[in-house]
Motif scaffolding. Structure first.
Motif, PDB file in Angstrom:
ATOM      1  N   SER A  77      51.241   5.296   6.143  1.00 37.03           N
ATOM      2  CA  SER A  77      50.945   4.317   6.164  1.00 37.03           C
ATOM      3  C   SER A  77      49.587   3.013   5.042  1.00 37.03           C
ATOM      4  O   SER A  77      50.400   2.033   5.369  1.00 37.03           O
ATOM      5  CB  SER A  77      50.760   4.143   7.770  1.00 37.03           C
ATOM      6  N   LEU A  78      48.762   3.503   5.332  1.00 34.91           N
ATOM      7  CA  LEU A  78      47.716   2.963   4.542  1.00 34.91           C
ATOM      8  C   LEU A  78      48.367   2.609   3.084  1.00 34.91           C
ATOM      9  O   LEU A  78      47.673   2.016   2.738  1.00 34.91           O
ATOM     10  CB  LEU A  78      46.029   3.234   5.080  1.00 34.91           C
ATOM     11  N   GLY A  79      48.969   3.395   2.613  1.00 37.72           N
ATOM     12  CA  GLY A  79      49.400   3.811   1.030  1.00 37.72           C
ATOM     13  C   GLY A  79      49.862   2.374   0.598  1.00 37.72           C
ATOM     14  O   GLY A  79      50.103   1.190   0.029  1.00 37.72           O
ATOM     15  N   ILE A  80      51.207   2.329   2.194  1.00 36.78           N
ATOM     16  CA  ILE A  80      52.470   1.423   1.753  1.00 36.78           C
ATOM     17  C   ILE A  80      51.652   0.371   1.971  1.00 36.78           C
ATOM     18  O   ILE A  80      52.348  -0.914   1.479  1.00 36.78           O
ATOM     19  CB  ILE A  80      53.611   1.766   2.614  1.00 36.78           C
ATOM     20  N   SER A  81      51.226   0.260   3.234  1.00 34.94           N
ATOM     21  CA  SER A  81      50.612  -1.199   3.581  1.00 34.94           C
ATOM     22  C   SER A  81      49.448  -1.800   2.259  1.00 34.94           C
ATOM     23  O   SER A  81      49.621  -2.696   2.246  1.00 34.94           O
ATOM     24  CB  SER A  81      49.825  -1.451   5.152  1.00 34.94           C
ATOM     25  N   THR A  82      48.731  -1.182   1.545  1.00 36.37           N
ATOM     26  CA  THR A  82      47.893  -1.589   0.579  1.00 36.37           C
ATOM     27  C   THR A  82      49.420  -1.772  -0.633  1.00 36.37           C
ATOM     28  O   THR A  82      48.856  -2.902  -1.214  1.00 36.37           O
ATOM     29  CB  THR A  82      46.678  -0.481  -0.235  1.00 36.37           C
ATOM     30  N   ASP A  88      50.137  16.859  10.056  1.00 28.89           N
ATOM     31  CA  ASP A  88      51.114  15.211  10.171  1.00 28.89           C
ATOM     32  C   ASP A  88      50.382  14.152  10.466  1.00 28.89           C
ATOM     33  O   ASP A  88      51.340  12.886  10.367  1.00 28.89           O
ATOM     34  CB  ASP A  88      52.300  15.533  11.343  1.00 28.89           C
ATOM     35  N   ILE A  89      49.336  13.531  11.058  1.00 28.30           N
ATOM     36  CA  ILE A  89      49.320  12.711  11.826  1.00 28.30           C
ATOM     37  C   ILE A  89      48.479  12.002  10.447  1.00 28.30           C
ATOM     38  O   ILE A  89      48.458  10.669   9.715  1.00 28.30           O
ATOM     39  CB  ILE A  89      48.050  12.575  13.350  1.00 28.30           C
ATOM     40  N   PRO A  90      46.984  12.789   9.684  1.00 29.41           N
ATOM     41  CA  PRO A  90      46.517  12.495   8.237  1.00 29.41           C
ATOM     42  C   PRO A  90      47.391  12.039   7.813  1.00 29.41           C
ATOM     43  O   PRO A  90      47.106  10.754   7.066  1.00 29.41           O
ATOM     44  CB  PRO A  90      45.715  13.537   8.669  1.00 29.41           C
ATOM     45  N   ILE A  91      48.624  12.466   7.105  1.00 31.48           N
ATOM     46  CA  ILE A  91      49.787  12.643   6.932  1.00 31.48           C
ATOM     47  C   ILE A  91      50.158  11.056   6.980  1.00 31.48           C
ATOM     48  O   ILE A  91      50.349  10.245   5.594  1.00 31.48           O
ATOM     49  CB  ILE A  91      50.308  13.429   6.623  1.00 31.48           C
ATOM     50  N   GLY A  92      50.867  10.793   8.165  1.00 27.38           N
ATOM     51  CA  GLY A  92      51.609   9.931   8.075  1.00 27.38           C
ATOM     52  C   GLY A  92      50.227   8.011   8.369  1.00 27.38           C
ATOM     53  O   GLY A  92      50.694   7.812   7.681  1.00 27.38           O
ATOM     54  N   ILE A  93      49.090   8.303   8.493  1.00 29.67           N
ATOM     55  CA  ILE A  93      47.680   7.992   8.806  1.00 29.67           C
ATOM     56  C   ILE A  93      47.477   7.247   7.650  1.00 29.67           C
ATOM     57  O   ILE A  93      48.132   5.921   6.701  1.00 29.67           O
ATOM     58  CB  ILE A  93      46.662   8.126   9.472  1.00 29.67           C
ATOM     59  N   LEU A  94      47.589   8.143   6.123  1.00 29.34           N
ATOM     60  CA  LEU A  94      46.707   7.340   5.185  1.00 29.34           C
ATOM     61  C   LEU A  94      48.989   7.515   3.730  1.00 29.34           C
ATOM     62  O   LEU A  94      48.338   6.639   3.890  1.00 29.34           O
ATOM     63  CB  LEU A  94      47.069   9.186   4.151  1.00 29.34           C
TER      64      LEU A  94
END
Length: 122
Positions: free
Chosen positions: A11-16, A3-9
């Motif tokens: 959020s980074l994808g959405i921010s980008t 869950d944490i790696p998926i959430g981090i990726l």
């Protein structure tokens, strides 16, 4: 565990994607060579006569930058404390104030490191 790696990726994808979208919109609003480097988004809206949007964007930028700075300054002493406990920094950084139970030396160093550059003129 995933869950944490998926959430981090995610959020980074959405921010980008949002960053790219804003960059595309601003370059379509104002020619690239006339974009103000100090306040590009607010100035672009101001150039189109949308003063209300310019004020909202400037205020939102101020609030966002201030909250990010405060979050960084509040977490930094705890990071120094944890690193000192692990032996990555001198034990002096792990000294805890007896009454407040906060890392006093790390807090002072962080405060000075933030205050000294603020005192320098531009």
């Amino acid at each position: 565990q995933r869950d944490i790696p998926i959430g981090i990726l995610a959020s980074l994808g959405i921010s980008t994607a949002l960053y790219i979208a804003v960059a595309a919109v601003i370059t379509l609003m104002v020619p690239y060579n006339t974009i103000d480097i100090h306040a590009p988004l607010a100035t672009a809206f101001g150039a189109h006569g949308w003063r209300w949007a310019q004020i909202i964007i400037a205020f939102g930028s101020f609030c966002g930058l201030t909250s990010a700075e405060l979050a960084g300054l509040n977490s930094q002493p705890r990071l120094y404390y944890a690193m000192a406990k692990d032996g990555l920094l001198p034990p002096w950084f792990a000294k805890v104030h007896p009454r407040t139970q906060t890392p006093i030396n790390a807090t002072i160093v962080t405060g000075l490191a933030a205050a000294l550059p603020a005192l320098l003129p531009e």
